[in-house]
Design an enzyme around this catalytic site. Sequence first.
Site, PDB file in Angstrom:
ATOM      1  N   ASP A   1     101.993 -32.979  14.659  1.00 51.09           N
ATOM      2  CA  ASP A   1     101.223 -31.766  14.950  1.00 51.09           C
ATOM      3  C   ASP A   1     102.125 -30.791  15.689  1.00 51.09           C
ATOM      4  O   ASP A   1     102.085 -30.684  16.912  1.00 51.09           O
ATOM      5  CB  ASP A   1      99.998 -32.139  15.786  1.00 51.09           C
ATOM      6  CG  ASP A   1      99.020 -30.986  15.936  1.00 51.09           C
ATOM      7  OD1 ASP A   1      99.420 -29.832  15.742  1.00 51.09           O
ATOM      8  OD2 ASP A   1      97.857 -31.244  16.278  1.00 51.09           O
TER       9      ASP A   1
ATOM     10  N   GLU B   1     103.052 -27.181  16.550  1.00 51.46           N
ATOM     11  CA  GLU B   1     102.435 -25.854  16.621  1.00 51.46           C
ATOM     12  C   GLU B   1     103.388 -24.865  17.319  1.00 51.46           C
ATOM     13  O   GLU B   1     103.273 -24.658  18.514  1.00 51.46           O
ATOM     14  CB  GLU B   1     101.095 -25.941  17.346  1.00 51.46           C
ATOM     15  CG  GLU B   1     100.108 -26.886  16.669  1.00 51.46           C
ATOM     16  CD  GLU B   1      98.764 -26.978  17.392  1.00 51.46           C
ATOM     17  OE1 GLU B   1      98.378 -25.998  18.079  1.00 51.46           O
ATOM     18  OE2 GLU B   1      98.117 -28.011  17.272  1.00 51.46           O
TER      19      GLU B   1
ATOM     20  N   TYR C   1      90.397 -23.344  11.971  1.00 51.48           N
ATOM     21  CA  TYR C   1      89.506 -23.022  13.077  1.00 51.48           C
ATOM     22  C   TYR C   1      90.330 -22.298  14.139  1.00 51.48           C
ATOM     23  O   TYR C   1      91.550 -22.142  13.978  1.00 51.48           O
ATOM     24  CB  TYR C   1      88.836 -24.278  13.657  1.00 51.48           C
ATOM     25  CG  TYR C   1      89.740 -25.479  13.787  1.00 51.48           C
ATOM     26  CD1 TYR C   1      90.736 -25.541  14.757  1.00 51.48           C
ATOM     27  CD2 TYR C   1      89.621 -26.570  12.926  1.00 51.48           C
ATOM     28  CE1 TYR C   1      91.565 -26.629  14.884  1.00 51.48           C
ATOM     29  CE2 TYR C   1      90.449 -27.671  13.033  1.00 51.48           C
ATOM     30  CZ  TYR C   1      91.426 -27.704  14.011  1.00 51.48           C
ATOM     31  OH  TYR C   1      92.269 -28.790  14.120  1.00 51.48           O
TER      32      TYR C   1
END
Length: 616
Positions: free
Chosen positions: A389, A391, A458
């Site tokens: 993950d 980011e 989201y």
Amino acid sequence: MRSGTVRRIRSRATAFAVALLLPIGLLVGLATPAQAAESATATFIRTSQWDTGFGGQWTVENTGDTTLTDWELEWDFPSGTTVGSHWNGTVTRDGDHYTATPASWNADLAPGQSATIGFNGTGTGEPTGCTVNGEPCDGSGGGDPSDEAPSAPGGLTVGSATDTSLTLNWSAATDDDGVARYHVFRNGTEVAAVTGTSYRDTGLTPGTEYAYAVTAEDTAGQVGPAGATVTASTTSDGGGDPEPPADGHVKLGYFTEWGVYGRDYDVKDIDTSGSAEKITHINYSFGNVTGGKCTMGDSYAAIEKAHTAAESVDGVADTWDQPLRGNFNQLLELKAKHPHIKVLWSFGGWTWSGGFGEAMQNPAAFAESCYQLVNDPRWEGVFDGVDLDWEYPNACGLSCDSSGYSSMRDMMQAFRAKFGDQLVTAAITADASDGGKIEKADYAGAAQYTDWYNVMTYDFFGAFDKDGPTAPHSPLRGYDGIPQEGFNSDAAIQKLKAIGVPADKLLLGIGFYGRGWTGVTQSEPGGSATGAAPGTYEAGIEDYKVLKNSCPTTGTVAGTAYAHCGNNWWSYDTPETIHGKMSYAKDQGLGGAFFWEFSGDTTNGELVTAIDTGLS
């Protein structure tokens, strides 16, 4: 997987090549070899098609023998066919005439290199009059239009298959000049050029499906259309591959390591809520990335915290001398009770992504460190793979990264090489805006090494913009008045598909929480605000299980719900809107859905149930 359409563009209308029907993103960069010291070609592919439009992609290749320091692509579309959002460069319009120029990072092409510009368009027309730097896009320089390209090779079949190889056979193509070679493409990337009509593709991953197409090139350097695409799978060596869910979809939830504290959410709650039997995978979040390697986040919560009988999946209290306690032991107990569940250890996240850049200075060593931690014998059997993950690669999140466009591909390639047939997945950006984060890294190139992507559809909007305007944080589609074009789930999915990521490797993201503002007087989206609405753990954020009672929905927009109560305004998904999003996921051929995170759901798992039934 949707079919796409590829066409080679000549300067004369009579010289158009035949359409190729291919899976999404398959076959980019079929271009004619060099005709001069400086030469370039361009090919067009329809990567996807939907009711009102299509995804398009141009591939420009340097077919000369000197570096191309800049390039300009021009073409015409018939009236009614237009270009909208675009990426990897700039597209301008003058009537029905279009001009595309590269971004700074793909303007220079060495001999043999190619670059792509993608876009979403409307209409059914095909491009004509294509030129690269003023020369015809087929590299002919305006040569003899009667010189035809080869026919498509026929009868492509897959012969023998092993864990790591597939054998391809096809019928010979025909051509007026004679066929010189055949180009073999795997998942849209050329893997071989051969003179015969067979090829053995090696070095593959066990139990994995691949898509193949073959084109022919004649002695004049012209490349013809591809024959029919075939898909085939390597055999499985029996380890690591997950049991497919009954309906064929991945249903994945994140479990937060820290949830056992203030949230008082244990692994057992996944079972008692009824969610365990309705999911297929769990991402345990998060491990840290620091010092160039994967490290444990909170070792006390992970392997030391003693669970009482009431807190334990098996109803037996942990003892002081047992070798493994904490969340890891509870996950083992959950898997024993629900053996269909697979668990991945997720590393990074918003807070711990800053270490990826350092780690990627040596991708192989980074992958090795993560493999050793995930497969540590102290917690053998807990994890079935790894989730990354980051980011965000080559872009900004909590901090900014400058690892380069290839960083994502390099990482996933290194992890696939090390983890073999264990699961290797990644959570990725959903920023489909022009020049946005999807364009910053090679997500298409990385996809061939990835079991799936968790597309974080989201947090598009929220009270981090304290004055508003109010907007749903997880819109399925765009709508009139949306604050930022390209900030919606469908835009992200279409853009990823358009650049060549297979639809069945994309999971749609659902938030089990809402985002809200205060100081709002307008019920509909678009109102002004004065700041973040109060939340249990953080201002501007609240769990679904709280909001469904404290601020019930008052309307829907763009496939999700919103609520105006007092002077607060919230947006969040409900079982009803999740059903709509799951219908979308099925219609698009997506691999399934995932959510952040378990503790936001009700005690009887309303939202997990909606995902399960919606995908069934």
